[in-house]
Design a protein around this motif. Structure first.
Motif, mmCIF file in Angstrom:
data_model
loop_
_atom_site.group_PDB
_atom_site.id
_atom_site.type_symbol
_atom_site.label_atom_id
_atom_site.label_comp_id
_atom_site.label_asym_id
_atom_site.label_seq_id
_atom_site.Cartn_x
_atom_site.Cartn_y
_atom_site.Cartn_z
ATOM 1 N N TYR A 175 0.886 -1.156 0.000
ATOM 2 C CA TYR A 175 0.000 0.000 0.000
ATOM 3 C C TYR A 175 0.923 1.206 0.000
ATOM 4 O O TYR A 175 1.674 1.418 0.956
ATOM 5 C CB TYR A 175 -0.920 -0.019 1.220
ATOM 6 C CG TYR A 175 -1.737 -1.293 1.279
ATOM 7 C CD1 TYR A 175 -1.447 -2.288 2.204
ATOM 8 C CD2 TYR A 175 -2.782 -1.512 0.385
ATOM 9 C CE1 TYR A 175 -2.174 -3.461 2.247
ATOM 10 C CE2 TYR A 175 -3.509 -2.688 0.421
ATOM 11 C CZ TYR A 175 -3.208 -3.661 1.353
ATOM 12 O OH TYR A 175 -3.923 -4.824 1.387
ATOM 13 N N TYR B 56 -1.798 4.287 -3.691
ATOM 14 C CA TYR B 56 -2.154 3.100 -4.452
ATOM 15 C C TYR B 56 -2.514 1.996 -3.459
ATOM 16 O O TYR B 56 -1.710 1.641 -2.586
ATOM 17 C CB TYR B 56 -0.998 2.625 -5.342
ATOM 18 C CG TYR B 56 -1.294 1.283 -5.963
ATOM 19 C CD1 TYR B 56 -0.830 0.097 -5.369
ATOM 20 C CD2 TYR B 56 -2.079 1.183 -7.102
ATOM 21 C CE1 TYR B 56 -1.129 -1.145 -5.916
ATOM 22 C CE2 TYR B 56 -2.377 -0.063 -7.649
ATOM 23 C CZ TYR B 56 -1.904 -1.212 -7.045
ATOM 24 O OH TYR B 56 -2.219 -2.443 -7.583
ATOM 25 N N ASN C 207 -3.017 0.744 -12.242
ATOM 26 C CA ASN C 207 -1.638 1.032 -11.837
ATOM 27 C C ASN C 207 -1.305 2.515 -11.875
ATOM 28 O O ASN C 207 -0.365 2.951 -11.212
ATOM 29 C CB ASN C 207 -0.655 0.266 -12.725
ATOM 30 C CG ASN C 207 -0.676 -1.218 -12.435
ATOM 31 O OD1 ASN C 207 -1.196 -1.658 -11.413
ATOM 32 N ND2 ASN C 207 -0.116 -2.000 -13.339
ATOM 33 N N VAL D 93 -2.196 6.087 -10.807
ATOM 34 C CA VAL D 93 -3.001 6.739 -9.787
ATOM 35 C C VAL D 93 -2.889 8.248 -9.961
ATOM 36 O O VAL D 93 -1.783 8.776 -10.081
ATOM 37 C CB VAL D 93 -2.503 6.358 -8.379
ATOM 38 C CG1 VAL D 93 -3.320 7.077 -7.318
ATOM 39 C CG2 VAL D 93 -2.560 4.854 -8.180
ATOM 40 N N GLU E 54 2.775 5.892 -10.917
ATOM 41 C CA GLU E 54 2.541 4.615 -11.570
ATOM 42 C C GLU E 54 3.103 3.481 -10.747
ATOM 43 O O GLU E 54 4.309 3.453 -10.457
ATOM 44 C CB GLU E 54 3.145 4.595 -12.970
ATOM 45 C CG GLU E 54 2.797 3.310 -13.742
ATOM 46 C CD GLU E 54 3.087 3.415 -15.221
ATOM 47 O OE1 GLU E 54 3.763 4.378 -15.625
ATOM 48 O OE2 GLU E 54 2.624 2.531 -15.964
ATOM 49 N N PHE E 55 2.256 2.563 -10.400
ATOM 50 C CA PHE E 55 2.665 1.381 -9.653
ATOM 51 C C PHE E 55 3.186 0.344 -10.638
ATOM 52 O O PHE E 55 2.493 -0.008 -11.600
ATOM 53 C CB PHE E 55 1.476 0.816 -8.883
ATOM 54 C CG PHE E 55 1.726 -0.525 -8.246
ATOM 55 C CD1 PHE E 55 0.990 -1.646 -8.633
ATOM 56 C CD2 PHE E 55 2.695 -0.678 -7.276
ATOM 57 C CE1 PHE E 55 1.212 -2.884 -8.044
ATOM 58 C CE2 PHE E 55 2.920 -1.910 -6.684
ATOM 59 C CZ PHE E 55 2.183 -3.018 -7.078
ATOM 60 N N PHE F 232 7.194 2.999 -7.586
ATOM 61 C CA PHE F 232 5.995 3.831 -7.484
ATOM 62 C C PHE F 232 6.454 5.278 -7.681
ATOM 63 O O PHE F 232 6.413 6.101 -6.781
ATOM 64 C CB PHE F 232 5.324 3.631 -6.124
ATOM 65 C CG PHE F 232 3.967 4.260 -5.985
ATOM 66 C CD1 PHE F 232 3.697 5.145 -4.957
ATOM 67 C CD2 PHE F 232 2.943 3.943 -6.868
ATOM 68 C CE1 PHE F 232 2.445 5.709 -4.806
ATOM 69 C CE2 PHE F 232 1.679 4.504 -6.740
ATOM 70 C CZ PHE F 232 1.442 5.398 -5.698
#
Lengths: 114, 116
Positions: free
Chosen positions: A32, A50, A55, A57, A66-67, A74
């Motif tokens: 998380y 996130y 992916n 956010v 971006e995850f 991240f």
């Protein structure tokens, strides 16, 4: 145990240019992930998080992150930087919900030059 | 979002005195609160986790007799720095969890402590 790495102490970018502040994480379970911004002598302001799902956010003030699970990253991004974005940015992670606290990266100072 | 307040926002005290910092959740009940410490140009370091009605859990290296934490109600936690020394000068930030928002952690504005 979870950990966060922000490899850059300082990021400099010209106003109007895109910016990226990097963050990688290590957790044993599902991550998380959070980004916060801190202005001088102020507390933390939440930008985005996130939890699950898409992916990419989108968060406050035009920021997005971006995850990337395969790269355990991240990264925080913004298409066009403003001078007012100059601040200290923290990435944070938790691997389970509940009462475990957020673990923070060391922070990255962003300087946007007019 | 939920609001967490801290009081005072800044304090100057003399060496050897004690200082109390309050952290309040204004619009939710916080079963868990966290206290962080931030040195200049450094990250937030977790000092302790406090659960309402029970003793705080301190991180390794944090002196529990020096940094007294009390979480007597669901909306208030206090951090007392006892017998303060100049090396205790720092920015102290509290954070609170809302049990109804399991992923969220809300932060106070911080307290700047300067010990002379």
């Amino acid at each position: 145990a979870q950990s966060v790495a922000q490899p850059e102490d300082q990021v400099n970018v010209a106003e109007g240019n895109p910016l990226t502040v990097k963050c990688t994480y290590s957790v044993s379970g599902n991550p998380y992930l959070f980004w916060y911004v801190q202005y001088p002598n102020r507390g933390l302001q939440f930008l985005l998080k996130y939890i699950t799902g898409d992916n990419l956010v989108k968060g406050s003030y035009g920021f997005e992150a971006e995850f990337n699970k395969s790269q355990t990253s991240f990264h925080l991004k913004k298409p066009s930087a403003l001078v007012s974005d100059s601040a200290l940015y923290f990435c944070a992670v938790r691997d389970i919900p509940g009462n475990t606290p957020l673990v923070f990266g060391k922070g990255t100072r962003l300087s946007v030059i007019a | 979002g939920a609001v967490v307040s801290q009081h005072p926002s800044w304090v100057i005290c003399k060496s050897g005195t004690s200082v109390k910092i309050e952290c309040r959740s204004l619009d939710f009940q916080a079963t868990t609160m966290f206290w962080y410490r931030q040195f200049p140009k450094q990250s937030l370091m977790l000092m302790a986790t406090s659960n309402e009605g029970s003793k705080a859990t301190y991180e390794q290296g944090v002196e529990k007799d020096k940094f007294l934490i009390n979480h007597a109600s669901l909306t208030l936690s206090t951090l007392t720095v006892t017998s303060a020394h100049p090396e205790d000068s720092s920015f102290y930030i509290c954070s609170a969890r809302d049990p109804l928002a399991v992923y969220e952690q809300y932060f106070g504005p911080g307290t700047r402590l300067t010990v002379t």
